[in-house]
Scaffold this motif. Structure first.
Motif, PDB file in Angstrom:
ATOM      1  N   LEU A   1       6.832   9.589  -1.471  1.00 25.53           N
ATOM      2  CA  LEU A   1       5.822   8.621  -1.076  1.00 25.53           C
ATOM      3  C   LEU A   1       6.493   7.575  -0.196  1.00 25.53           C
ATOM      4  N   ARG A   2       5.698   6.965   0.659  1.00 28.87           N
ATOM      5  CA  ARG A   2       6.196   5.869   1.469  1.00 28.87           C
ATOM      6  C   ARG A   2       5.317   4.637   1.240  1.00 28.87           C
ATOM      7  N   LEU A   3       5.918   3.607   0.708  1.00 29.36           N
ATOM      8  CA  LEU A   3       5.202   2.359   0.485  1.00 29.36           C
ATOM      9  C   LEU A   3       5.352   1.455   1.706  1.00 29.36           C
ATOM     10  N   SER A   4       4.301   0.712   1.974  1.00 27.35           N
ATOM     11  CA  SER A   4       4.322  -0.261   3.064  1.00 27.35           C
ATOM     12  C   SER A   4       3.921  -1.624   2.526  1.00 27.35           C
TER      13      SER A   4
ATOM     14  N   SER B   1       0.842  -1.193   0.000  1.00 28.62           N
ATOM     15  CA  SER B   1       0.000   0.000   0.000  1.00 28.62           C
ATOM     16  C   SER B   1       0.875   1.241   0.000  1.00 28.62           C
ATOM     17  N   GLY B   2       0.247   2.391  -0.201  1.00 26.73           N
ATOM     18  CA  GLY B   2       0.963   3.649  -0.115  1.00 26.73           C
ATOM     19  C   GLY B   2       1.235   4.329  -1.440  1.00 26.73           C
TER      20      GLY B   2
ATOM     21  N   TYR C   1       9.081  -1.447   4.329  1.00 26.47           N
ATOM     22  CA  TYR C   1       8.812  -0.094   3.857  1.00 26.47           C
ATOM     23  C   TYR C   1       9.736   0.278   2.697  1.00 26.47           C
TER      24      TYR C   1
END
Length: 111
Positions: free
Chosen positions: A17-20, A6-7, A78
């Protein structure tokens, strides 16, 4: 193991942006986890990976801009993405390199 990425989203060039990537189980015993990305008609390329000892590596195109990390207590991987460029536009996937992939999250960087 199920992986849930997500993210993603739409951001202007230069943005962040920060993806998780959350998992259904413990990631303590997973030796390596990583992020890959794919654009239509192209292969899925490695972006970054991290070992359970904290060693990291990055694709040359993202070095100095992206940072991969893992929180074993939260069972989450992350990817912090800074100074985004239009060429970073892709679907980003997380993987445990044991046959499991997240469903992908779209990142779109506008110029």
């Amino acid at each position: 193991v199920q992986l849930q990425a997500s993210g993603g989203g739409l951001v202007q060039a230069g943005g962040s942006l920060r993806l998780s990537c959350s998992t259904s189980g413990s990631i303590d015993s997973i030796p390596v986890m990583g992020w890959h990305r794919q654009t239509p008609g192209k292969q899925r390329d490695m972006v970054a990976f991290i070992t359970n000892l904290g060693s990291k590596d990055y694709a040359d195109s993202v070095k100095g801009r992206f940072t991969i990390s893992r929180d074993n207590a939260a069972n989450t991987l992350y990817l912090q993405m800074n100074s985004l460029k239009p060429e970073d536009t892709a679907v980003y996937y997380c993987t445990d390199y044991q046959g499991y992939w997240g469903q992908g999250t779209q990142v779109t960087v506008s110029s």
